[in-house]
Motif scaffolding. Structure first.
Motif, PDB file in Angstrom:
ATOM      1  N   VAL A   1       0.836  -1.219   0.000  1.00 16.79           N
ATOM      2  CA  VAL A   1       0.000   0.000   0.000  1.00 16.79           C
ATOM      3  C   VAL A   1       0.864   1.260   0.000  1.00 16.79           C
ATOM      4  O   VAL A   1       0.613   2.205  -0.759  1.00 16.79           O
ATOM      5  CB  VAL A   1      -0.962  -0.016   1.210  1.00 16.79           C
ATOM      6  N   MET A   2       1.907   1.268   0.826  1.00 17.47           N
ATOM      7  CA  MET A   2       2.712   2.491   0.934  1.00 17.47           C
ATOM      8  C   MET A   2       3.679   2.641  -0.237  1.00 17.47           C
ATOM      9  O   MET A   2       4.261   3.710  -0.428  1.00 17.47           O
ATOM     10  CB  MET A   2       3.469   2.519   2.265  1.00 17.47           C
ATOM     11  N   GLY A   3       3.836   1.565  -1.024  1.00 13.75           N
ATOM     12  CA  GLY A   3       4.749   1.636  -2.170  1.00 13.75           C
ATOM     13  C   GLY A   3       4.020   1.807  -3.488  1.00 13.75           C
ATOM     14  O   GLY A   3       4.594   1.573  -4.561  1.00 13.75           O
ATOM     15  N   THR A   4       2.743   2.174  -3.447  1.00 14.26           N
ATOM     16  CA  THR A   4       1.929   2.229  -4.668  1.00 14.26           C
ATOM     17  C   THR A   4       1.132   3.531  -4.734  1.00 14.26           C
ATOM     18  O   THR A   4       0.748   4.082  -3.700  1.00 14.26           O
ATOM     19  CB  THR A   4       0.912   1.046  -4.667  1.00 14.26           C
TER      20      THR A   4
ATOM     21  N   ALA B   1       3.255  10.619  -2.692  1.00 16.29           N
ATOM     22  CA  ALA B   1       3.393  11.571  -1.585  1.00 16.29           C
ATOM     23  C   ALA B   1       4.813  11.502  -1.013  1.00 16.29           C
ATOM     24  O   ALA B   1       5.401  12.531  -0.671  1.00 16.29           O
ATOM     25  CB  ALA B   1       2.360  11.273  -0.497  1.00 16.29           C
ATOM     26  N   GLN B   2       5.362  10.287  -0.939  1.00 14.63           N
ATOM     27  CA  GLN B   2       6.736  10.138  -0.424  1.00 14.63           C
ATOM     28  C   GLN B   2       7.749  10.644  -1.443  1.00 14.63           C
ATOM     29  O   GLN B   2       8.710  11.324  -1.094  1.00 14.63           O
ATOM     30  CB  GLN B   2       7.009   8.673  -0.084  1.00 14.63           C
TER      31      GLN B   2
ATOM     32  N   LEU C   1      -4.206  -3.245   8.754  1.00 10.18           N
ATOM     33  CA  LEU C   1      -5.162  -2.948   7.682  1.00 10.18           C
ATOM     34  C   LEU C   1      -5.962  -1.689   8.026  1.00 10.18           C
ATOM     35  O   LEU C   1      -6.140  -0.795   7.181  1.00 10.18           O
ATOM     36  CB  LEU C   1      -6.095  -4.154   7.530  1.00 10.18           C
ATOM     37  N   ALA C   2      -6.415  -1.610   9.280  1.00 10.18           N
ATOM     38  CA  ALA C   2      -7.194  -0.432   9.702  1.00 10.18           C
ATOM     39  C   ALA C   2      -6.334   0.832   9.594  1.00 10.18           C
ATOM     40  O   ALA C   2      -6.789   1.864   9.097  1.00 10.18           O
ATOM     41  CB  ALA C   2      -7.682  -0.628  11.140  1.00 10.18           C
ATOM     42  N   SER C   3      -5.074   0.751  10.029  1.00  6.83           N
ATOM     43  CA  SER C   3      -4.232   1.956   9.990  1.00  6.83           C
ATOM     44  C   SER C   3      -3.991   2.395   8.552  1.00  6.83           C
ATOM     45  O   SER C   3      -3.904   3.590   8.270  1.00  6.83           O
ATOM     46  CB  SER C   3      -2.904   1.726  10.715  1.00  6.83           C
ATOM     47  N   MET C   4      -3.896   1.426   7.628  1.00  4.04           N
ATOM     48  CA  MET C   4      -3.655   1.805   6.227  1.00  4.04           C
ATOM     49  C   MET C   4      -4.830   2.594   5.660  1.00  4.04           C
ATOM     50  O   MET C   4      -4.637   3.522   4.874  1.00  4.04           O
ATOM     51  CB  MET C   4      -3.374   0.561   5.377  1.00  4.04           C
ATOM     52  N   VAL C   5      -6.030   2.230   6.059  1.00  3.81           N
ATOM     53  CA  VAL C   5      -7.214   2.982   5.609  1.00  3.81           C
ATOM     54  C   VAL C   5      -7.138   4.414   6.138  1.00  3.81           C
ATOM     55  O   VAL C   5      -7.331   5.389   5.391  1.00  3.81           O
ATOM     56  CB  VAL C   5      -8.521   2.286   6.077  1.00  3.81           C
ATOM     57  N   VAL C   6      -6.807   4.544   7.414  1.00  7.12           N
ATOM     58  CA  VAL C   6      -6.726   5.880   8.023  1.00  7.12           C
ATOM     59  C   VAL C   6      -5.601   6.682   7.362  1.00  7.12           C
ATOM     60  O   VAL C   6      -5.784   7.853   6.990  1.00  7.12           O
ATOM     61  CB  VAL C   6      -6.516   5.765   9.554  1.00  7.12           C
ATOM     62  N   ILE C   7      -4.437   6.052   7.184  1.00  6.89           N
ATOM     63  CA  ILE C   7      -3.293   6.751   6.588  1.00  6.89           C
ATOM     64  C   ILE C   7      -3.653   7.241   5.182  1.00  6.89           C
ATOM     65  O   ILE C   7      -3.390   8.390   4.817  1.00  6.89           O
ATOM     66  CB  ILE C   7      -2.049   5.831   6.554  1.00  6.89           C
TER      67      ILE C   7
END
Ligand SMILES: C[S@@+](CC[C@H](N)C(=O)[O-])C[C@H]1O[C@@H](n2cnc3c(N)ncnc32)[C@H](O)[C@@H]1O
Length: 246
Positions: free
Chosen positions: A16-19, A25-26, A143-149
């Motif tokens: 998720v953070m690499g796509t 954003a990064q 999974l929950a934190s990824m939705v929030v992030i």
């Protein structure tokens, strides 16, 4: 913004953070992301983060010692702002656009994710806010934190391609978004509304506003109570609701 996560399965964030937008954003420097492995703050051979629940019962509970040790190590650097610490739990405050906006104002967010039967209650002393995605139970907090992030990062200025992207989306003004169309203009007998092909920007803006109002009235009337409405909106809604009930 600096976003950090503390969990037992940090590799869950890779995809998720690499796509897509999270990666962009990064790349743009708007977001720094670090996923910490809670096991790095354990001291036994098996790197144990959980134990049996006091009082009996099934499953395992995440221990508070590694969570406190990790928190102290992660927040030690005096050069960085103290993070807003977010715990994920079905017992938390329901996540919504207002909370996403609130969290997006923070310079630094630290997400603490549970697994197994949850986290020893004493660790919640570290939480600034506890967030629930909804009335259901997920296997883990990653999974929950990824939705929030994802919802938060979209709100950081400059992250979305079109600067107004997040401002016009559903919930931004308290309404659902209007229907969207792209090519072809006609597909299997279903045509794009004429106004969108007219080139008349004022008419398009008015149509979109009315579609937002009508859709919200039909699907989420509860939102209208707090929506940002002017006199023309109210007049449109009165007529729309009268004709719907006629
Ligand atoms: C299996 S759940 C634990 C559920 C807990 N025993 C209960 O009944 O409330 C494991 C972890 O997943 C995360 N989680 C599960 N459901 C969630 C939800 N609806 N919202 C936010 N986090 C959730 C939390 O971090 C939780 O500690």
């Amino acid at each position: 913004m600096l976003i950090e996560t503390l969990s037992t399965f940090p590799n869950m964030y890779d995809s998720v953070m690499g796509t897509s937008i999270m990666k962009r954003a990064q790349d743009k420097g708007a977001l720094q992301f670090r996923a910490y492995d809670l096991r790095d703050w354990t001291h036994d051979r098996h790197r144990t983060t959980d134990d049996d629940p006091y009082g009996g019962g099934h499953g395992l509970v995440m221990k508070c010692e590694p969570i406190f040790e990790a928190y102290e190590a992660i927040t030690r650097d005096a050069a960085l702002p103290k993070p807003t610490t977010v715990f994920l739990s079905p017992c938390g405050r329901s996540f919504d656009d207002a909370l996403a906006t609130e969290l997006s104002q923070s310079e630094r967010l630290l997400f603490v994710c549970g697994h197994y039967e949850g986290i020893d209650e004493r660790a919640y002393a570290l939480a600034d806010v506890t967030v629930s995605l909804g009335d259901y139970v997920l296997t883990s907090g990653e999974l929950a934190s990824m939705v929030v992030i994802d919802a938060v990062v979209r709100k950081i200025p400059g992250v979305l391609g079109a600067e107004l992207g997040a401002v016009e989306e559903s919930f931004a003004g308290g309404l659902l978004e209007y229907p969207q169309y792209t090519r072809p203009a006609s597909f299997r007998g279903s045509c794009v509304p004429d106004v969108l092909l007219s080139g008349n920007h004022a008419a398009i803006a008015r149509w979109r506003r009315e579609q937002s109002l009508a859709r919200t009235a039909q699907l989420r009337p509860d939102l209208l109570r707090c929506a940002d409405l002017d006199e023309a909106d109210r007049r449109f809604l009165r007529n729309f609701l009268e004709s719907a009930h006629a």
